[in-house]
Scaffold this active site. Structure first.
Site, mmCIF file in Angstrom:
data_model
loop_
_atom_site.group_PDB
_atom_site.id
_atom_site.type_symbol
_atom_site.label_atom_id
_atom_site.label_comp_id
_atom_site.label_asym_id
_atom_site.label_seq_id
_atom_site.Cartn_x
_atom_site.Cartn_y
_atom_site.Cartn_z
ATOM 1 N N TRP A 101 -39.509 -2.642 69.594
ATOM 2 C CA TRP A 101 -39.243 -3.251 68.292
ATOM 3 C C TRP A 101 -39.205 -2.216 67.181
ATOM 4 O O TRP A 101 -38.446 -2.346 66.217
ATOM 5 C CB TRP A 101 -40.270 -4.349 68.012
ATOM 6 C CG TRP A 101 -40.106 -5.500 68.958
ATOM 7 C CD1 TRP A 101 -40.933 -5.861 69.980
ATOM 8 C CD2 TRP A 101 -38.991 -6.406 69.010
ATOM 9 N NE1 TRP A 101 -40.411 -6.946 70.657
ATOM 10 C CE2 TRP A 101 -39.230 -7.301 70.086
ATOM 11 C CE3 TRP A 101 -37.831 -6.546 68.252
ATOM 12 C CZ2 TRP A 101 -38.338 -8.318 70.412
ATOM 13 C CZ3 TRP A 101 -36.943 -7.572 68.577
ATOM 14 C CH2 TRP A 101 -37.202 -8.431 69.646
ATOM 15 N N ASP A 171 -44.636 -4.627 60.644
ATOM 16 C CA ASP A 171 -44.206 -5.755 61.454
ATOM 17 C C ASP A 171 -45.446 -6.213 62.212
ATOM 18 O O ASP A 171 -45.916 -5.543 63.125
ATOM 19 C CB ASP A 171 -43.106 -5.313 62.419
ATOM 20 C CG ASP A 171 -42.660 -6.421 63.363
ATOM 21 O OD1 ASP A 171 -43.262 -7.515 63.347
ATOM 22 O OD2 ASP A 171 -41.714 -6.177 64.141
ATOM 23 N N LYS A 195 -45.732 -16.508 67.589
ATOM 24 C CA LYS A 195 -46.849 -15.989 68.380
ATOM 25 C C LYS A 195 -48.144 -16.714 67.996
ATOM 26 O O LYS A 195 -48.738 -17.406 68.808
ATOM 27 C CB LYS A 195 -47.026 -14.489 68.145
ATOM 28 C CG LYS A 195 -45.747 -13.689 68.052
ATOM 29 C CD LYS A 195 -45.065 -13.460 69.371
ATOM 30 C CE LYS A 195 -43.918 -12.476 69.205
ATOM 31 N NZ LYS A 195 -43.245 -12.121 70.455
#
Length: 359
Positions: A101, A171, A195
């Site tokens: 990511w 992030d 999540k």
């Protein structure tokens, strides 16, 4: 009712109590005769929902008054572009590369600014978090970007780096709300909801006031933090049901005792699984001990071609979505907030049984 232990990295399992409350309120929210999915985002009932959601998140994370909380769409991936477009001043930023990511975030940012990779763990297949020293940071960087928890690789920052006067952007998609964090150390925190916050479709952005209002001229209206800040996240129709579900999750976290209690629970779950892997001569962890995530725990079976059998047999036991990411292999147990300790205990029992059958 059949419920499995869902170890998916995302969309992840949600607390059963939250799902049951949403189910009860689904056709008729607060005697309105409508579902939350049918409420106007301009209505008083939805205004109450989004206001409560923000206030609860502020309370849980102890968000300072000089930060805005935005509920937007597009996922964390859209923030890969929104961040450089909003924070661009000198047109350069420092990035820490800790996995898939991070690489995607850098690739997107390079379309708009100059990106400098100040540290990376790619030399050892992203199995650790590199040390970040304030002297490594470019003094004229617009910001420093990190991914606090690497869902695929199973690593996490165990300490927040000091970036001096340069804003730190994070992030935090896969570990937000999993432990206590000092929001004041960050300029921007962003996270996809799927999540620890709620269903996919909602993105939370926490941004310091002084970083709002200077977006690049080419920044689209919908990516401009000022757009959402000035409108209370109601510039256009937000993901209303996602906001509602997030509110229910925030209520659930608060009822459990807040982030201090959640962190203790999560650390206990991770400790149980890591300790079992460590004592085993059958399983192994590919992640260095000082960099291990308490949310996403990859493990492998060295010297054996048993991954497929493990995943298939685990599924038959009600242990779902344990296959590791295709770029890493092995297995991965994502044990987000909603995963009860019994789920981890059941996984360990299965792992022990599988080991005894295949030694």
């Amino acid at each position: 009712m059949k419920r499995v232990h869902n170890f998916s990295a995302g969309p992840s399992m949600l607390p059963l109590a939250v799902l049951e409350k949403a189910q009860a309120e689904l056709p008729n929210y607060k005697d309105s005769g409508m579902s939350v999915m049918e409420l106007s985002h301009r209505s008083g009932l939805f205004t109450e929902i989004i206001t409560d959601a923000e206030n609860l998140l502020r309370e849980l994370m102890n968000i300072p008054d000089n930060y805005k909380v935005l509920f937007v769409q597009g996922g964390a991936s859209q923030q890969f572009a929104a961040v450089p477009l909003n924070l661009k001043k000198n047109g350069k930023a420092d990035y820490v590369n800790t996995g898939s990511w991070s690489k995607k975030a850098m690739k997107e940012a390079k379309k708009f600014i100059e990106v400098k990779e100040i540290a990376s763990s790619e030399d050892e297949n992203f199995t650790y978090i590199p040390n970040i020293d304030v002297n490594m940071i470019s003094p004229d960087a617009d910001y420093v970007h990190i991914t606090t928890n690497n869902t695929i690789e199973g690593t996490a920052f165990r300490a927040i780096p000091n970036t001096g006067d340069v804003p730190l952007v994070a992030d935090m998609s896969s570990n937000i709300l999993s432990e206590e964090v000092d929001v004041s150390k960050f300029g921007v925190i962003y996270a996809g909801a799927q999540k620890n916050i709620g269903p996919a479709g909602l993105t939370v952005v926490i941004v310091r006031d002084d970083l709002i209002g200077d977006a690049s001229d080419i920044c689209p209206t919908m990516l401009d933090y000022q757009t959402h800040s000035e409108s209370g996240s109601l510039y256009n129709t937000p993901p209303t049901y996602g906001v509602y579900m997030a509110k229910l999750v925030f209520e659930w976290v608060k009822e459990l005792g807040g982030l201090q209690e959640i962190q203790a629970r999560n650390e206990k779950k991770a400790e149980l699984l890591y300790d079992y892997v460590e004592q085993s001569d059958f399983y192994a962890s590919p992640v260095q001990k000082d960099s291990r995530s308490i949310m996403n725990i990859p493990f492998i079976i060295p010297g054996h071609d048993l991954d497929g059998d493990f995943v298939k047999q685990a599924q038959a036991e009600g242990l779902e979505t344990l296959k590791g990411h295709r770029s890493v292999g092995g297995m991965r147990a994502s044990i987000y907030n909603a995963m009860p300790i019994e789920g981890v205990e059941d996984l360990i029992s299965f792992m022990e049984k599988f080991e005894n059958e295949h030694k």
